[in-house]
Motif scaffolding. Structure first.
Motif, PDB file in Angstrom:
ATOM      1  N   MET A   1     -35.475  -8.009  14.479  1.00  0.00           N
ATOM      2  CA  MET A   1     -35.924  -9.178  13.724  1.00  0.00           C
ATOM      3  C   MET A   1     -35.358  -9.107  12.307  1.00  0.00           C
ATOM      4  O   MET A   1     -35.280  -8.047  11.715  1.00  0.00           O
ATOM      5  CB  MET A   1     -37.449  -9.226  13.661  1.00  0.00           C
ATOM      6  N   ALA A   2     -34.971 -10.248  11.789  1.00  0.00           N
ATOM      7  CA  ALA A   2     -34.468 -10.337  10.412  1.00  0.00           C
ATOM      8  C   ALA A   2     -35.563 -10.877   9.506  1.00  0.00           C
ATOM      9  O   ALA A   2     -36.530 -11.477   9.972  1.00  0.00           O
ATOM     10  CB  ALA A   2     -33.233 -11.240  10.370  1.00  0.00           C
ATOM     11  N   LYS A   3     -35.370 -10.671   8.224  1.00  0.00           N
ATOM     12  CA  LYS A   3     -36.354 -11.148   7.258  1.00  0.00           C
ATOM     13  C   LYS A   3     -35.728 -12.171   6.315  1.00  0.00           C
ATOM     14  O   LYS A   3     -34.598 -11.999   5.860  1.00  0.00           O
ATOM     15  CB  LYS A   3     -36.945  -9.975   6.463  1.00  0.00           C
ATOM     16  N   PHE A   4     -36.500 -13.238   6.029  1.00  0.00           N
ATOM     17  CA  PHE A   4     -36.046 -14.318   5.148  1.00  0.00           C
ATOM     18  C   PHE A   4     -36.948 -14.362   3.920  1.00  0.00           C
ATOM     19  O   PHE A   4     -38.184 -14.337   4.040  1.00  0.00           O
ATOM     20  CB  PHE A   4     -36.097 -15.658   5.878  1.00  0.00           C
ATOM     21  N   GLU A   5     -36.349 -14.395   2.756  1.00  0.00           N
ATOM     22  CA  GLU A   5     -37.116 -14.450   1.509  1.00  0.00           C
ATOM     23  C   GLU A   5     -37.335 -15.900   1.109  1.00  0.00           C
ATOM     24  O   GLU A   5     -36.378 -16.644   0.877  1.00  0.00           O
ATOM     25  CB  GLU A   5     -36.385 -13.704   0.386  1.00  0.00           C
ATOM     26  N   LEU A   6     -38.603 -16.309   1.026  1.00  0.00           N
ATOM     27  CA  LEU A   6     -38.947 -17.663   0.583  1.00  0.00           C
ATOM     28  C   LEU A   6     -39.067 -17.644  -0.932  1.00  0.00           C
ATOM     29  O   LEU A   6     -39.906 -16.946  -1.498  1.00  0.00           O
ATOM     30  CB  LEU A   6     -40.269 -18.105   1.215  1.00  0.00           C
ATOM     31  N   LYS A   7     -38.211 -18.417  -1.608  1.00  0.00           N
ATOM     32  CA  LYS A   7     -38.184 -18.430  -3.070  1.00  0.00           C
ATOM     33  C   LYS A   7     -38.802 -19.718  -3.618  1.00  0.00           C
ATOM     34  O   LYS A   7     -38.837 -20.735  -2.930  1.00  0.00           O
ATOM     35  CB  LYS A   7     -36.742 -18.291  -3.579  1.00  0.00           C
ATOM     36  N   LEU A   8     -39.273 -19.647  -4.850  1.00  0.00           N
ATOM     37  CA  LEU A   8     -39.807 -20.847  -5.501  1.00  0.00           C
ATOM     38  C   LEU A   8     -38.642 -21.764  -5.828  1.00  0.00           C
ATOM     39  O   LEU A   8     -37.750 -21.391  -6.592  1.00  0.00           O
ATOM     40  CB  LEU A   8     -40.558 -20.476  -6.786  1.00  0.00           C
ATOM     41  N   PRO A   9     -38.616 -22.970  -5.244  1.00  0.00           N
ATOM     42  CA  PRO A   9     -37.464 -23.856  -5.439  1.00  0.00           C
ATOM     43  C   PRO A   9     -37.442 -24.482  -6.819  1.00  0.00           C
ATOM     44  O   PRO A   9     -38.458 -24.547  -7.513  1.00  0.00           O
ATOM     45  CB  PRO A   9     -37.675 -24.930  -4.359  1.00  0.00           C
ATOM     46  N   LYS A  10     -36.266 -24.956  -7.239  1.00  0.00           N
ATOM     47  CA  LYS A  10     -36.133 -25.690  -8.495  1.00  0.00           C
ATOM     48  C   LYS A  10     -36.825 -27.032  -8.312  1.00  0.00           C
ATOM     49  O   LYS A  10     -36.600 -27.732  -7.338  1.00  0.00           O
ATOM     50  CB  LYS A  10     -34.654 -25.882  -8.842  1.00  0.00           C
ATOM     51  N   MET A  11     -37.686 -27.390  -9.268  1.00  0.00           N
ATOM     52  CA  MET A  11     -38.505 -28.592  -9.129  1.00  0.00           C
ATOM     53  C   MET A  11     -38.174 -29.661 -10.152  1.00  0.00           C
ATOM     54  O   MET A  11     -38.890 -30.632 -10.300  1.00  0.00           O
ATOM     55  CB  MET A  11     -39.982 -28.220  -9.239  1.00  0.00           C
ATOM     56  N   VAL A  56     -42.492 -15.857  11.251  1.00  0.00           N
ATOM     57  CA  VAL A  56     -43.863 -15.365  11.054  1.00  0.00           C
ATOM     58  C   VAL A  56     -43.976 -14.834   9.630  1.00  0.00           C
ATOM     59  O   VAL A  56     -43.121 -14.065   9.165  1.00  0.00           O
ATOM     60  CB  VAL A  56     -44.204 -14.244  12.058  1.00  0.00           C
ATOM     61  N   LEU A  57     -45.028 -15.244   8.921  1.00  0.00           N
ATOM     62  CA  LEU A  57     -45.257 -14.763   7.561  1.00  0.00           C
ATOM     63  C   LEU A  57     -45.697 -13.302   7.609  1.00  0.00           C
ATOM     64  O   LEU A  57     -46.718 -12.971   8.218  1.00  0.00           O
ATOM     65  CB  LEU A  57     -46.333 -15.615   6.876  1.00  0.00           C
ATOM     66  N   VAL A  58     -44.917 -12.430   6.982  1.00  0.00           N
ATOM     67  CA  VAL A  58     -45.227 -11.002   7.041  1.00  0.00           C
ATOM     68  C   VAL A  58     -45.664 -10.434   5.692  1.00  0.00           C
ATOM     69  O   VAL A  58     -46.256  -9.352   5.637  1.00  0.00           O
ATOM     70  CB  VAL A  58     -44.020 -10.191   7.568  1.00  0.00           C
ATOM     71  N   GLU A  59     -45.392 -11.162   4.605  1.00  0.00           N
ATOM     72  CA  GLU A  59     -45.776 -10.619   3.299  1.00  0.00           C
ATOM     73  C   GLU A  59     -45.917 -11.743   2.278  1.00  0.00           C
ATOM     74  O   GLU A  59     -45.091 -12.653   2.218  1.00  0.00           O
ATOM     75  CB  GLU A  59     -44.727  -9.608   2.816  1.00  0.00           C
ATOM     76  N   ILE A  74     -41.395 -15.479  -3.257  1.00  0.00           N
ATOM     77  CA  ILE A  74     -42.863 -15.551  -3.240  1.00  0.00           C
ATOM     78  C   ILE A  74     -43.453 -15.088  -1.909  1.00  0.00           C
ATOM     79  O   ILE A  74     -44.636 -14.794  -1.831  1.00  0.00           O
ATOM     80  CB  ILE A  74     -43.345 -16.986  -3.550  1.00  0.00           C
ATOM     81  N   ALA A  75     -42.613 -15.037  -0.873  1.00  0.00           N
ATOM     82  CA  ALA A  75     -43.105 -14.591   0.435  1.00  0.00           C
ATOM     83  C   ALA A  75     -41.927 -14.133   1.284  1.00  0.00           C
ATOM     84  O   ALA A  75     -40.776 -14.492   1.026  1.00  0.00           O
ATOM     85  CB  ALA A  75     -43.867 -15.712   1.135  1.00  0.00           C
ATOM     86  N   VAL A  76     -42.258 -13.334   2.299  1.00  0.00           N
ATOM     87  CA  VAL A  76     -41.238 -12.854   3.236  1.00  0.00           C
ATOM     88  C   VAL A  76     -41.605 -13.336   4.629  1.00  0.00           C
ATOM     89  O   VAL A  76     -42.735 -13.163   5.078  1.00  0.00           O
ATOM     90  CB  VAL A  76     -41.122 -11.318   3.214  1.00  0.00           C
ATOM     91  N   ILE A  77     -40.638 -13.962   5.296  1.00  0.00           N
ATOM     92  CA  ILE A  77     -40.845 -14.499   6.643  1.00  0.00           C
ATOM     93  C   ILE A  77     -39.932 -13.765   7.618  1.00  0.00           C
ATOM     94  O   ILE A  77     -38.730 -13.633   7.366  1.00  0.00           O
ATOM     95  CB  ILE A  77     -40.551 -16.018   6.677  1.00  0.00           C
ATOM     96  N   GLU A  78     -40.510 -13.298   8.714  1.00  0.00           N
ATOM     97  CA  GLU A  78     -39.729 -12.622   9.752  1.00  0.00           C
ATOM     98  C   GLU A  78     -39.205 -13.659  10.726  1.00  0.00           C
ATOM     99  O   GLU A  78     -39.962 -14.486  11.236  1.00  0.00           O
ATOM    100  CB  GLU A  78     -40.601 -11.601  10.479  1.00  0.00           C
ATOM    101  N   ILE A  79     -37.906 -13.637  10.955  1.00  0.00           N
ATOM    102  CA  ILE A  79     -37.282 -14.643  11.821  1.00  0.00           C
ATOM    103  C   ILE A  79     -36.548 -13.974  12.965  1.00  0.00           C
ATOM    104  O   ILE A  79     -36.231 -12.783  12.926  1.00  0.00           O
ATOM    105  CB  ILE A  79     -36.298 -15.532  11.019  1.00  0.00           C
TER     106      ILE A  79
END
Length: 451
Positions: A1-11, A56-59, A74-79
């Motif tokens: 499984m790989a991990k994806f970093e969810l970042k706070l987007p430019k708003m 899946v949200l892992v962190e 802000i979060a790590v998602i397992e894909i």
């Protein structure tokens, strides 16, 4: 499984950070692409952060009420995906590091440094008197700064907060004495529990004082997040600016009659309501062009003269709070363009659909207290601006009318305007001349004007 970093987007422009208001997903929850993971707030605008992937949200790296910088993870998602290469690298590093370890003494020193660093990390936290953003705390932990060192750094941010540049500048000066950093953690390592207990004390003190009720029938209502923001903004403004008011009465009979004549045709042709607000906004924009020193802001001992005239327009939200969307380059709009901008921002404010950019960059603000039946008001300046105009209710009143044949009493439509301005940089002459210019533009309204 790989991990994806969810970042706070430019708003949007000038939006550098946001506050996490709630997590919509918990660790272990399955997430679909474009599904909202958490809710954030920037000043007064709330929005959701969606996931860019299925997984899946892992962190979760931040908690509710934490302030996050744009671009931070802000979060790590397992894909789903091939992740064999990612963990292979650390395994090889471990395998190589084992034979390269020269002696048990080095391992002991390394272990001591790691333990000391962990002890220092537990001491780095915000206190009742000083708030540190997650970014600053992460840098402090990474560089091994103690709580005492962090508290000693002078802050240049809002309310004396330590910014990223402040802590990096301190580390640059501190870099010339690395040996002292290793000695300090050794001495503090045996006392992590004591320091931790001291750091938790302020957290208990931060809790709200007990609310005193004088009767069993009293109701305690918790302030909303928006209410707290507005309250703080108002108190900060009063403590910053020397508020002074000038009042003037304007005869808007011509405007009243002209609008009644054209509003139905305007509605049929443009599909928009023609209210008084765009007419007033047009007059204010013209007056700001005549008196550019009202279109300024203050930073320390410097005055910033704004090139663009961006009018803030106080609008009511469904919960009763006010928000101030901004009409950009208002002096360049004709009346039709102004009416469309006013209606668009007001409608989106009522539906909670404003974007962060919609409330940024205002240079002067107008609020219509007449909407609530008030004939005048003394509004508080919207920092860092230096003026705000309150429009009172339009009333039908008896008035003295001057003519070439003499004076007589007639019925006119009149309204009061209240101009609050910052007496630090705006004197009474300028404050009075400006609101007088608005009055003159309104009273000179052409009854034969086409739209």
């Amino acid at each position: 499984m790989a991990k994806f970093e969810l970042k706070l987007p430019k708003m949007g422009e000038s939006v550098a950070e946001a506050t996490i208001t709630s997590w919509l997903k918990e660790v272990g929850d399955t997430i679909e692409a474009d599904e909202a993971v958490l809710e954030i707030a920037t000043d007064k605008v709330d929005s959701e952060v969606p996931s860019e992937v299925d997984g899946v949200l892992v962190e979760k790296l931040f908690e509710v009420d934490d302030v996050v910088q744009v671009g931070q993870t802000i979060a790590v998602i397992e894909i789903e995906g091939s992740a064999s290469e990612a963990p292979a690298a650390p395994k090889q590093e471990v395998a190589q590091s084992e034979p390269e370890a020269p002696s048990k003494a080095v391992a002991d020193v390394t272990q001591t440094v790691v333990a000391a660093k962990a002890a220092v990390e537990t001491t780095v936290s915000s206190t009742e008197d000083r708030f540190y953003s997650p970014l600053v705390k992460n840098i402090a932990k990474k560089e091994g700064l103690s709580q005492t060192e962090l508290d000693s750094i002078p802050g240049t941010g809002k309310e004396g907060r330590v910014t990223k540049n402040d802590i990096l500048a301190y580390l640059g000066d501190r870099g010339s004495q690395p040996a002292a950093q290793l000695v300090a953690p050794k001495e503090t390592a045996p006392e992590p529990v004591k320091v931790k207990s001291e750091s938790t004390t302020p957290k208990q003190e931060v809790k709200k004082e007990p609310v005193v009720v004088t009767s069993g029938d009293d109701e305690i209502i918790e302030m909303t997040r928006m209410g707290k923001l507005v309250a703080k903004h108002m108190v900060d403004s009063v403590q910053t600016s020397a508020h002074v008011q000038s009042f003037i009465e304007a005869d808007v009979t011509n405007i009243w009659n002209w609008r009644n004549k054209h509003k139905n045709a305007f509605k049929n042709r443009e599909g928009e309501n023609l209210t008084f607000t765009p007419i007033f906004m047009e007059a204010v924009a013209k007056a700001l062009r005549d008196y550019p020193m009202m279109n300024i802001s203050v930073q320390g001992d410097s005055i910033i003269k704004k090139k663009n005239i961006n009018l803030g327009m106080a609008a009511a939200l469904p919960d009763g709070n006010l928000i101030v969307p901004v009409i950009k380059n208002a002096d360049q709009l004709n009346l039709i363009g102004m009416a469309k901008q006013v209606n668009n921002l007001a409608n989106r404010a009522r539906l909670n659909q404003l974007k962060p950019d919609d409330i940024q960059g205002g240079t002067y603000t107008v609020t219509n207290v007449g909407t609530f039946g008030s004939i005048m008001g003394t509004p508080i300046i919207n920092q860092p601006q230096v003026g705000i105009l309150a429009l009172g209710a339009i009333r039908k009143v008896p008035a003295v009318i001057e003519t070439s044949e003499g004076d007589y009493i007639g019925i006119r439509y009149k309204m009061f305007m209240s101009h609050s301005y910052d007496h630090r940089v705006v004197n009474g002459a300028l404050g009075g001349q400006f609101v007088k210019a608005v009055k003159d533009y309104l009273e000179a309204w052409d009854l034969d004007r086409e739209i």
